[in-house]
Motif scaffolding. Structure first.
Motif, PDB file in Angstrom:
ATOM      1  N   GLU A 296       0.837  -1.197   0.000  1.00 38.30           N
ATOM      2  CA  GLU A 296       0.000   0.000   0.000  1.00 38.30           C
ATOM      3  C   GLU A 296       0.871   1.246   0.000  1.00 38.30           C
ATOM      4  O   GLU A 296       2.000   1.215   0.479  1.00 38.30           O
ATOM      5  CB  GLU A 296      -0.934   0.001   1.229  1.00 38.30           C
ATOM      6  CG  GLU A 296      -2.026  -1.049   1.124  1.00 38.30           C
ATOM      7  CD  GLU A 296      -2.965  -1.055   2.310  1.00 38.30           C
ATOM      8  OE1 GLU A 296      -4.031  -1.664   2.207  1.00 38.30           O
ATOM      9  OE2 GLU A 296      -2.625  -0.466   3.362  1.00 38.30           O
ATOM     10  N   HIS A 297       0.321   2.346  -0.523  1.00 40.35           N
ATOM     11  CA  HIS A 297       1.142   3.536  -0.716  1.00 40.35           C
ATOM     12  C   HIS A 297       0.979   4.586   0.363  1.00 40.35           C
ATOM     13  O   HIS A 297       1.775   5.494   0.480  1.00 40.35           O
ATOM     14  CB  HIS A 297       0.868   4.157  -2.096  1.00 40.35           C
ATOM     15  CG  HIS A 297       1.225   3.248  -3.210  1.00 40.35           C
ATOM     16  ND1 HIS A 297       2.527   2.900  -3.483  1.00 40.35           N
ATOM     17  CD2 HIS A 297       0.458   2.561  -4.089  1.00 40.35           C
ATOM     18  CE1 HIS A 297       2.555   2.055  -4.491  1.00 40.35           C
ATOM     19  NE2 HIS A 297       1.304   1.818  -4.875  1.00 40.35           N
ATOM     20  N   ASP A 298      -0.105   4.495   1.087  1.00 39.04           N
ATOM     21  CA  ASP A 298      -0.261   5.517   2.131  1.00 39.04           C
ATOM     22  C   ASP A 298      -0.817   4.904   3.408  1.00 39.04           C
ATOM     23  O   ASP A 298      -1.035   3.709   3.505  1.00 39.04           O
ATOM     24  CB  ASP A 298      -1.130   6.691   1.641  1.00 39.04           C
ATOM     25  CG  ASP A 298      -2.459   6.219   1.086  1.00 39.04           C
ATOM     26  OD1 ASP A 298      -2.805   5.038   1.335  1.00 39.04           O
ATOM     27  OD2 ASP A 298      -3.142   7.001   0.418  1.00 39.04           O
TER      28      ASP A 298
END
Lengths: 490, 251
Positions: A296-298
């Motif tokens: 996941e990126h955030d």
């Protein structure tokens, strides 16, 4: 004026809740004469109370829903150990860490430790009553960490070194001009009392600081045991910023905030915003399950949940368990005619209003808050408003009974009530008492049938209104005459 | 229908005309009314101040005094709520007395409740001596009876010559609360002034209540503040209409 805290008969004990204003009577005296405060409260809480009523009336069976919410809370509290363990397991499963804090000092220590370990310098906070309870900001500052409140109301209070006076609307006691002066001092900008401009000043400032924050702290509206999620209900969106932008998210909750399953959540969501403000839902409802997952990126890298006791287990074990159902919606404050006249400050501690009159003595000891259980006309508006059906007036009466049993009630008052009730048990002493009262009061009454000044201990009555002088004859006499005339007529 | 009046200690001493209005109106609606003279007080002040044992002793007396009454009717909402909400639990450890309490509680009614639920009266046909503008203060303790202000307002509106106007914050407590009004007189004073100010705004001549405590408190504040309306118990208004209408029929 700390007499209630340090009187020789009640050795100072460690209190679970901080006490900001210990002298209830002085605060009450000042606030009840403050027309500006009354107007402000009518304009906010009284309106919210009407909003609550109309938004609940839109539901097909609001009363049934309140009953269900109360039943779910009761069930959860009856099995709290089970649900807390389930919550813990599921939070861990999603990569979070769980801590149990016995006291508010422990809760603060845990948070300070997390901040220090992660090298956090700036901590952004979403509104959390339980962090007011622990005085978390003071603990962070003492450890060299900067806490920043990001709820607009809480931000105003923080920069003005003030305390919330309402559970949901913390800054209700300040009007736009007062807030304008706070911002004028803090931002060193020209004075304005335009609410939009004031909000914009705070927004621009806070937006910038969100980006610098290392750690976000939130409260918890509901923790779902089955899924290991925490739920945050906010109107300003700052809660979402605090829990997504910084590297670390720490959530702090009282141990009574857990609910069993996701299926239970809609029951409370339907009631919470309606009860608090008349909204169908808060602007933002976040269900947060763990931290950032691989790929996941955030989202935050770490999620920590601190579950705090701080006196709740003691309440849970006793006869006041139902008070822990409270979902902190503030509906009882909005409905309360006393709160509307004294405001939140008078209640002395973190939780004002009817629920505070109940919780504060339960947390801190009855001997330290003698007035709170009594400063109620027992009108029942709070019980009627409570979305989880906490019978606050009944519990206040129960606290009064505890005061009598613990010898906190003064001897003269105990004697008066015992004598009075003894007198009422017999016809002759009742009659004698009524005659004595009539004679006494007729001797001090005016020709117009009113008494302007009652002697102690009843002088408080006539400080604010006249007292009716009893007529020459009581009901019994008039009734007897009425029947006698009827008899003669036959 | 046989009705026994529980007049309450406050009404006995301060408002005999309210007691008589209850007697006369109940008689008008076909009841035979008696007044058991051994009655004193329901025990509400003791109970509310944390003295349940003292309240219990008075409850025993109340139950005994009214043991053979078919219906017990009282002009006081708060005394009726005391009986209905607390008498049974007062005897939680005494099954025999508890049974007596249950039987007693089932026969107890507040005046408006009795008129509307049991007698199911209709006031149309009754006319006031002269046109009067009313407003209504909701007595808090009716909440304990599961009641709203609606039945009292409905009755009022049925009276010929009655005009009704809504009271702002009608359901906000007037600040009586028994000993509360004395112990916390500053708060209570602010509450009752608010009530009177709302009353003044209605332009009504009369504010209706159904509790002796509210009447004393709001009435006393009206007098102090020289407010242009008076406070009356609903029974007094109905009694005036009954008397006027009967007089008109005779002549």
């Amino acid at each position: 004026m700390t007499s209630t805290l340090e009187s020789p008969s009640s050795p100072k004990r460690r209190m679970s809740l901080p006490v900001f204003h210990p002298d209830f009577m002085t605060e009450a005296h000042t606030a009840s004469a403050d027309a500006g405060l009354h107007a402000a409260l009518d304009n906010s809480v009284t309106k919210k109370d009407y909003g609550r009523r109309s938004s609940l009336a839109e539901l097909p069976d609001a009363d049934g829903l309140r009953q269900l919410a109360g039943d779910i809370k009761r069930h959860t509290l009856d099995h709290l150990d089970y649900y807390l363990e389930l919550l813990e397991r599921n939070i861990i499963k999603h990569g979070g860490k769980v801590y149990f804090a016995a006291t508010r000092e422990q809760a603060n220590d845990l948070i300070v430790n997390i901040a220090q370990r992660t090298g956090s310098k700036l901590v952004v906070k979403s509104k959390s009553m339980v962090s007011e309870e622990t005085e978390l900001n003071d603990a962070l500052i003492a450890a060299g960490i900067e806490p920043l409140e990001t709820d607009l109301g809480e931000f105003i209070l923080q920069v003005d070194h003030d305390h919330p006076t309402h559970i949901v609307m913390p800054v209700i006691h300040k009007n736009a001009a007062e807030i304008g002066r706070v911002f004028e001092r803090y931002f060193k900008t020209p004075f304005t009392d335009n609410p939009q401009e004031l909000a914009e000043m705070a927004r621009v400032y806070l937006r910038n600081r969100f980006n610098q924050a290392d750690m976000g702290i939130s409260g918890v509206n509901f923790a779902i045991a089955e899924t290991g999620s925490i739920v945050l209900c906010t109107n300003e969106g700052n809660g979402r910023m605090c829990t997504t932008r910084p590297r670390i998210h720490v959530a702090l909750m009282g141990m009574e905030k857990v609910i069993p399953s996701l299926d239970d959540l809609p029951v409370f969501l339907k009631l919470l915003a309606r009860s608090a403000s008349g909204q169908a839902l808060t602007q933002y409802t976040n269900i947060i399950t763990g931290c950032r997952r691989p790929g996941e990126h955030d989202g935050p890298e770490e999620f920590h949940l601190i579950i705090m006791d701080n006196g709740r287990a003691k309440i849970l074990a006793g006869e006041y368990r139902d008070t822990l159902r409270c979902i902190r919606c503030g509906a009882c404050l909005n409905a309360c005619p006393i709160y509307r006249k004294v405001g939140g400050r008078t209640y002395g501690s973190v939780y004002p209003g009817p629920i505070g009159a109940l919780l504060t003595p339960l947390f801190n000891g009855l001997e330290n808050h003698k007035h709170l259980p009594h400063a109620s006309s027992l009108c029942g508006a709070c019980f009627e408003a409570c979305p989880v059906k906490i019978n606050i007036p009944e519990f206040l009466i129960k606290l009064r009974k505890d005061q009598v049993e613990q010898g906190i009630t003064t001897a003269p008052e105990r004697i008066i009530f015992k004598l009075w009730s003894w007198g009422l048990r017999h016809g002759w002493s009742y009659r004698l008492g009524q005659i004595a009262q009539r004679v006494m009061m007729r001797s001090i009454g005016n020709k117009d049938g009113w008494i302007k000044k009652l002697p102690p201990p009843a002088q408080g009555w006539t400080a604010h209104r006249d007292f009716p002088m009893p007529p020459k004859h009581d009901f019994r006499y008039v009734y007897k005459q009425y029947r006698a005339i009827q008899q003669r007529g036959k | 229908m046989k009705v026994s009046l529980f007049v309450t200690c406050l009404t006995d001493l301060f408002a005999p005309d309210v007691g008589m209005a209850v007697v006369k109106t109940l008689e008008h609606f076909g009841c035979s009314v008696d007044f058991p003279t051994a009655q004193t007080c329901c025990g509400q002040p003791a109970f509310n101040n944390g003295f349940p044992a003292e309240a219990r002793a008075l409850a025993v007396k109340m139950i005994d005094v009214f043991h053979d009454a078919d219906y017990i009717v009282t002009p006081s909402g708060s005394c009726c709520a005391m009986i209905r909400d607390h008498y049974i639990e007062l005897f939680h450890d005494d099954p025999d007395q508890r049974k007596l309490a249950e039987d007693f509680v089932a026969r107890c009614y507040e005046y408006v409740e009795f008129l509307t639920k049991i007698l199911k009266v209709d006031m149309t046909g009754l006319t006031l001596p002269k046109d009067e503008k009313f407003t209504y203060h909701f007595t808090c303790h009716l909440r304990g009876l599961g009641a709203t202000g609606e039945p009292a307002i409905r009755l009022l509106k049925q009276l010929g010559g009655a005009q009704f106007t809504e009271l702002e914050k009608s359901e906000q407590c007037c600040g009586f609360g028994g000993t509360f009004a004395i112990k916390y007189s500053d708060i209570s004073g602010a509450m009752v002034r608010d009530k009177v100010e709302c009353g003044v705004k209605t332009g009504a001549q009369t504010m209706i209540v159904n509790d002796g405590g509210c009447a004393m408190n709001i009435g006393g504040a009206c007098h102090r503040m020289e407010a242009p309306f008076r406070v009356r118990h609903i029974a007094q208004v109905i009694a005036a209409a009954v008397e006027h209408t009967a007089g008109a029929n005779v002549s």
